[in-house]
Design an enzyme around this catalytic site. Sequence first.
Site, PDB file in Angstrom:
ATOM      1  N   TRP A 130      -2.852  -2.707  -1.688  1.00  0.00           N
ATOM      2  CA  TRP A 130      -2.497  -4.121  -1.853  1.00  0.00           C
ATOM      3  C   TRP A 130      -3.333  -4.824  -0.792  1.00  0.00           C
ATOM      4  O   TRP A 130      -3.049  -4.717   0.396  1.00  0.00           O
ATOM      5  CB  TRP A 130      -1.005  -4.304  -1.614  1.00  0.00           C
ATOM      6  CG  TRP A 130      -0.487  -5.664  -1.940  1.00  0.00           C
ATOM      7  CD1 TRP A 130      -0.037  -6.094  -3.161  1.00  0.00           C
ATOM      8  CD2 TRP A 130      -0.325  -6.776  -1.049  1.00  0.00           C
ATOM      9  NE1 TRP A 130       0.373  -7.401  -3.080  1.00  0.00           N
ATOM     10  CE2 TRP A 130       0.205  -7.844  -1.794  1.00  0.00           C
ATOM     11  CE3 TRP A 130      -0.597  -6.976   0.305  1.00  0.00           C
ATOM     12  CZ2 TRP A 130       0.485  -9.081  -1.239  1.00  0.00           C
ATOM     13  CZ3 TRP A 130      -0.322  -8.217   0.863  1.00  0.00           C
ATOM     14  CH2 TRP A 130       0.208  -9.251   0.091  1.00  0.00           C
ATOM     15  N   GLU A 144       8.518 -14.543 -10.955  1.00  0.00           N
ATOM     16  CA  GLU A 144       7.720 -13.374 -10.588  1.00  0.00           C
ATOM     17  C   GLU A 144       7.298 -12.522 -11.785  1.00  0.00           C
ATOM     18  O   GLU A 144       6.258 -11.881 -11.740  1.00  0.00           O
ATOM     19  CB  GLU A 144       8.427 -12.515  -9.534  1.00  0.00           C
ATOM     20  CG  GLU A 144       9.724 -11.909  -9.974  1.00  0.00           C
ATOM     21  CD  GLU A 144      10.435 -11.153  -8.854  1.00  0.00           C
ATOM     22  OE1 GLU A 144       9.782 -10.696  -7.916  1.00  0.00           O
ATOM     23  OE2 GLU A 144      11.666 -11.029  -8.946  1.00  0.00           O
ATOM     24  N   ARG A 163       4.009  -0.325  -4.745  1.00  0.00           N
ATOM     25  CA  ARG A 163       3.710  -0.842  -3.408  1.00  0.00           C
ATOM     26  C   ARG A 163       2.364  -1.541  -3.328  1.00  0.00           C
ATOM     27  O   ARG A 163       2.016  -2.130  -2.301  1.00  0.00           O
ATOM     28  CB  ARG A 163       3.702   0.316  -2.393  1.00  0.00           C
ATOM     29  CG  ARG A 163       4.997   1.071  -2.320  1.00  0.00           C
ATOM     30  CD  ARG A 163       4.869   2.231  -1.359  1.00  0.00           C
ATOM     31  NE  ARG A 163       4.681   1.764  -0.015  1.00  0.00           N
ATOM     32  CZ  ARG A 163       5.660   1.474   0.833  1.00  0.00           C
ATOM     33  NH1 ARG A 163       6.903   1.640   0.454  1.00  0.00           N
ATOM     34  NH2 ARG A 163       5.408   1.048   2.047  1.00  0.00           N
ATOM     35  N   LYS A 175      13.529 -14.355 -10.848  1.00  0.00           N
ATOM     36  CA  LYS A 175      13.140 -13.356 -11.849  1.00  0.00           C
ATOM     37  C   LYS A 175      12.115 -13.957 -12.808  1.00  0.00           C
ATOM     38  O   LYS A 175      11.152 -13.301 -13.192  1.00  0.00           O
ATOM     39  CB  LYS A 175      14.360 -12.868 -12.655  1.00  0.00           C
ATOM     40  CG  LYS A 175      15.370 -12.044 -11.898  1.00  0.00           C
ATOM     41  CD  LYS A 175      14.878 -10.709 -11.387  1.00  0.00           C
ATOM     42  CE  LYS A 175      14.221 -10.816 -10.059  1.00  0.00           C
ATOM     43  NZ  LYS A 175      14.927 -10.492  -8.876  1.00  0.00           N
ATOM     44  N   GLU A 206      18.481 -16.950  -8.198  1.00  0.00           N
ATOM     45  CA  GLU A 206      18.009 -15.611  -8.563  1.00  0.00           C
ATOM     46  C   GLU A 206      17.381 -15.629  -9.969  1.00  0.00           C
ATOM     47  O   GLU A 206      16.390 -14.946 -10.229  1.00  0.00           O
ATOM     48  CB  GLU A 206      19.163 -14.605  -8.475  1.00  0.00           C
ATOM     49  CG  GLU A 206      18.867 -13.198  -8.949  1.00  0.00           C
ATOM     50  CD  GLU A 206      17.702 -12.507  -8.221  1.00  0.00           C
ATOM     51  OE1 GLU A 206      17.145 -13.049  -7.274  1.00  0.00           O
ATOM     52  OE2 GLU A 206      17.340 -11.403  -8.684  1.00  0.00           O
ATOM     53  N   LYS A 218       6.187  -4.316  -3.930  1.00  0.00           N
ATOM     54  CA  LYS A 218       7.628  -4.103  -3.815  1.00  0.00           C
ATOM     55  C   LYS A 218       8.107  -4.148  -2.371  1.00  0.00           C
ATOM     56  O   LYS A 218       9.153  -4.686  -2.074  1.00  0.00           O
ATOM     57  CB  LYS A 218       7.965  -2.741  -4.435  1.00  0.00           C
ATOM     58  CG  LYS A 218       9.419  -2.381  -4.403  1.00  0.00           C
ATOM     59  CD  LYS A 218      10.137  -2.964  -5.579  1.00  0.00           C
ATOM     60  CE  LYS A 218      11.616  -2.696  -5.587  1.00  0.00           C
ATOM     61  NZ  LYS A 218      12.335  -3.807  -6.241  1.00  0.00           N
ATOM     62  N   ASN A 245      -1.947   2.129   5.866  1.00  0.00           N
ATOM     63  CA  ASN A 245      -1.096   1.044   5.385  1.00  0.00           C
ATOM     64  C   ASN A 245      -0.706   0.222   6.600  1.00  0.00           C
ATOM     65  O   ASN A 245      -0.163   0.754   7.561  1.00  0.00           O
ATOM     66  CB  ASN A 245       0.139   1.663   4.706  1.00  0.00           C
ATOM     67  CG  ASN A 245       1.206   0.635   4.359  1.00  0.00           C
ATOM     68  OD1 ASN A 245       0.937  -0.549   4.317  1.00  0.00           O
ATOM     69  ND2 ASN A 245       2.413   1.117   4.106  1.00  0.00           N
ATOM     70  N   GLY A 246      -1.023  -1.078   6.574  1.00  0.00           N
ATOM     71  CA  GLY A 246      -0.691  -1.928   7.723  1.00  0.00           C
ATOM     72  C   GLY A 246      -1.867  -2.830   8.053  1.00  0.00           C
ATOM     73  O   GLY A 246      -2.787  -2.983   7.241  1.00  0.00           O
ATOM     74  N   CYS A 291       0.843  -1.184   0.000  1.00  0.00           N
ATOM     75  CA  CYS A 291       0.000   0.000   0.000  1.00  0.00           C
ATOM     76  C   CYS A 291       0.886   1.244   0.000  1.00  0.00           C
ATOM     77  O   CYS A 291       1.879   1.303   0.721  1.00  0.00           O
ATOM     78  CB  CYS A 291      -0.946   0.094   1.191  1.00  0.00           C
ATOM     79  SG  CYS A 291      -2.082  -1.281   1.306  1.00  0.00           S
ATOM     80  N   HIS A 328      20.220 -36.421  -7.104  1.00  0.00           N
ATOM     81  CA  HIS A 328      19.642 -36.854  -5.825  1.00  0.00           C
ATOM     82  C   HIS A 328      18.134 -36.623  -5.792  1.00  0.00           C
ATOM     83  O   HIS A 328      17.535 -36.587  -4.722  1.00  0.00           O
ATOM     84  CB  HIS A 328      20.336 -36.132  -4.669  1.00  0.00           C
ATOM     85  CG  HIS A 328      21.797 -36.418  -4.624  1.00  0.00           C
ATOM     86  ND1 HIS A 328      22.306 -37.628  -4.202  1.00  0.00           N
ATOM     87  CD2 HIS A 328      22.860 -35.676  -5.020  1.00  0.00           C
ATOM     88  CE1 HIS A 328      23.626 -37.596  -4.313  1.00  0.00           C
ATOM     89  NE2 HIS A 328      23.982 -36.418  -4.812  1.00  0.00           N
TER      90      HIS A 328
HETATM   91  C1  F6R Z   1      12.377 -10.267  -5.966  1.00  0.00           C
HETATM   92  C2  F6R Z   1      12.254  -9.304  -4.903  1.00  0.00           C
HETATM   93  C3  F6R Z   1      11.934  -9.792  -3.532  1.00  0.00           C
HETATM   94  C4  F6R Z   1      12.706  -8.963  -2.501  1.00  0.00           C
HETATM   95  C5  F6R Z   1      12.260  -9.331  -1.082  1.00  0.00           C
HETATM   96  C6  F6R Z   1      12.993  -8.542  -0.031  1.00  0.00           C
HETATM   97  O1  F6R Z   1      12.746  -9.660  -7.160  1.00  0.00           O
HETATM   98  O2  F6R Z   1      12.392  -8.145  -5.109  1.00  0.00           O
HETATM   99  O3  F6R Z   1      12.195 -11.136  -3.390  1.00  0.00           O
HETATM  100  O4  F6R Z   1      14.061  -9.194  -2.668  1.00  0.00           O
HETATM  101  O5  F6R Z   1      10.876  -9.090  -0.939  1.00  0.00           O
HETATM  102  O6  F6R Z   1      12.778  -7.175  -0.192  1.00  0.00           O
HETATM  103  P1  F6R Z   1      13.748  -6.099   0.428  1.00  0.00           P
HETATM  104  O7  F6R Z   1      15.054  -6.249  -0.240  1.00  0.00           O
HETATM  105  O8  F6R Z   1      13.096  -4.785   0.149  1.00  0.00           O
HETATM  106  O9  F6R Z   1      13.822  -6.402   1.891  1.00  0.00           O
END
Ligand code: F6R
Length: 606
Positions: free
Chosen positions: A74, A486, A27, A483, A479, A601, A100-101, A2, A502
Site C-alpha cells: 500500500w 468506501e 492490507r 459503508k 455507519e 484494512k 511495512n511502515g 502492507c 439547520h
Molecule cells: C470502515 C472501516 C474503518 C475502520 C477504521 C479503524 O469500514 O473499516 O473505518 O473502522 O480504520 O480500524 P480498526 O477498527 O482496525 O482500528
Amino acid sequence: MCGIVGYIGKKQALPILLQGLRDLEYRGYDSAGIAVLDNGKIDRVREVGKVDMLAKKIGQVKIAGTLGIAHTRWATHGGVTEFNAHPHIVGSGKLALVHNGIIENYREIKKQLKNQKQESETDSEILGQLIFENYEGDLVKAVKKSLLKVRGTYGIVVMHADHPNQLVAARLGSPLAIGIAEGEYYIASDVTPMLPFTKQVTFLDDGEIANINGDGLKIQNMRDEIINKTITHIDWDQQKAQKGGFENFMIKEIFDQPTVFEDAIRGRFNMEEGTAVLGGLNMTLEQMRDIKRVIFVAEGTARYTGLIGKYAFERLADLPCDVDFSSEFRYRDPAVNKHTLVFVISQSGETADTLMATREAKRKGAVVRGIVNVIGSTIARETKAGTYIHAGPELSVASTKAYTNMVAVLLLYALQFGRIKHTSLATGKRLLQALLEIPEKMNEILKQDAAIKKIAESYKDYKSILYIGRGVNYPVALEGTMKLKETSYIHAEGFAGGELKHGPLALVSKDVPVVAILSKDQLYEKMKSSIQEVRARGARTLVIATVGDEEAKEVADDIIYVPDTMELLEPLLNTIPLQLFAYHIAVALGRDVDRPRNLAKSVTVE
Ligand code: F6R
C-alpha cells in the site's frame, strides 16, 4: 498497511508465500512481490496490481527454495510501480528485504550511504542498503546497527544470500507474528497466513529482533538481551478466514453476523443478576464506582460504535461520556485522570492512531481498556485488560461483523456498569434477553437480501445520498454512509434528523435521495416529520422501519422492515440493511467491494 510474509522450513516456500499474500491482501493491494533463496541465489518476481497478477507473472517460472519473503504493498513513498514494489534487493543480489511502515529519516540515512544509486523511490530500499552496508558477516548485528539509526516505524524481514538458512525480522510500530511449527517458521503481519500450518504463535514487540536459523527462533532486544516470549494459541479456524461459497468477503462477513454475534456474548451474562460479566474489565466494584467519566477512542467505523457506547453508558450507567477520534485525542491534551475510563476500540488492534491514543491515555493515568478483534494484536497486548469481540477474521476492508460485535461488547460493558449504579434488575434481564434474541432477528433481515438488492440497484446511479437517524440510530446513519462511500465511491453524508433544517436541507433535491432510520422510539413523530420535509423537497426516501409500522409507508418511497427490539439494541439490527444496501450498490457498479480503492484494512501509518 502492507502485508509481509516470510517462510523458513522444509516445504517449498513459493506456494506458502503466494497464499500468504492472498490472505494479507486486505492490507494493501497496489503491487506485490516474492523473493526466494536457493543455492546461494535470490530469485525475485514483482508485479503491479493484485496478487493474482503476481501469480500470473510467476506462471510457470520455476522458483524453488525453502526460504523466502513476500510483500503486498500500500504505497506511501514512491508511486505504484514495479521498481517500488517489495522485496527490495540490494548489494548486487545479496540481501532482500520487505518492509511495512515509514522510515522518516530516510533522506538523512541516504546521505550516509556509500552506494547512492537506488533502484526505487522508496524509504524501504534505503533501509535495505543501510543493512547491507553494515553487514560484516552477522546479519542480526547488521540489522540491529541499522535500526538504531532509524526514526519511524517498521516491520521488516531480511534474508541474505550467504545465509541459506536464516531469516531476520524486527518490529517497531508495524505488527509481526511468528508461527512456530515442527522445524519451520512462518512470519506474517497477522496470523491468517499461518493458520493452516500452526496455531502456536508469538508476537514481536516494539524494539525486538527475531533471528530464525538452524538453531530455532531467538528473540532479542536492541540491548542484545534475549527475550523469553510467550506462545499464544490462536483458536481461529482457517475456514473462518475463507469465503465459504460467497462471492466475496464482505457479503460473507455480513452473513456471518448472527453466528459471530453469539460468540461475542457467550459466557458473558449473569441472567439471574441481570448483568454482564466481562472478565477483561478487571476492576473491583469499588474501582468501577470510582469511574466518573468514560471516553471512547477509535477511528472510522469503530468510532461509530463508540457513539453507540455513549448512548448506552449514559442511559444505563448514568456516566458522562465523550467520543473522540484517536488521531485527535493523541494530539490534544486530553483531560483524563484515574477516574476516567478510556475504551480504545479497534478491529485490527493495530491502527497507529488508536495505538498512540492508547499510550497517551495510559501515560496520563486513565484506566484504559481495549475492545479489539484481532487476538494478540498490539493494542490488545498493550492494554493488557479489555475484551476480545470474537468476530473472527474480518478480511473485507469494509468492516461489518466487527462493528456489530463491538456494539455487543459495549452494550455489555454499559450494562455491567449500569447494574452497580442506575439500572434495575428488570431492565438488566430484559436487555440480556433481548440480546439473546438478536441472532434470530438478524437472520430475519438477512432473508430479505434479494429484496434489498433490488432496492439498492435502483439507487446505484445517484451521485450523492444522505442518511438521517436520531438517538442511537444517528451513529447507524453515519455507519450507513461509511459503508456506501468506501464500497461504491458514491458521496454520502449522515445527519442527526433534527439537524437537517439547520443547513443540510439545502442539499436535498430530487437527485439526492435520503435514507432514514425510523425507529419506534420517543422521537418517532419528529423523525417522521423530518422525512416528510425531505420528501416535500423532492427527495426519494428509503425508510428503515420496524415490522408492523404501517404508518411508515406514508413517508417512504422504498421501505425495509426490521424486527423490533429494545431501543439501545436497534443499531445491531438497523445497520444490517444499510450494509446490504451499500454492498449491492457497489456490486452493481462493478466495484471491488473487498478492496476499495485507496484504502487498506489495517492503518498502521499515521
Ligand atoms: C470502515 C472501516 C474503518 C475502520 C477504521 C479503524 O469500514 O473499516 O473505518 O473502522 O480504520 O480500524 P480498526 O477498527 O482496525 O482500528
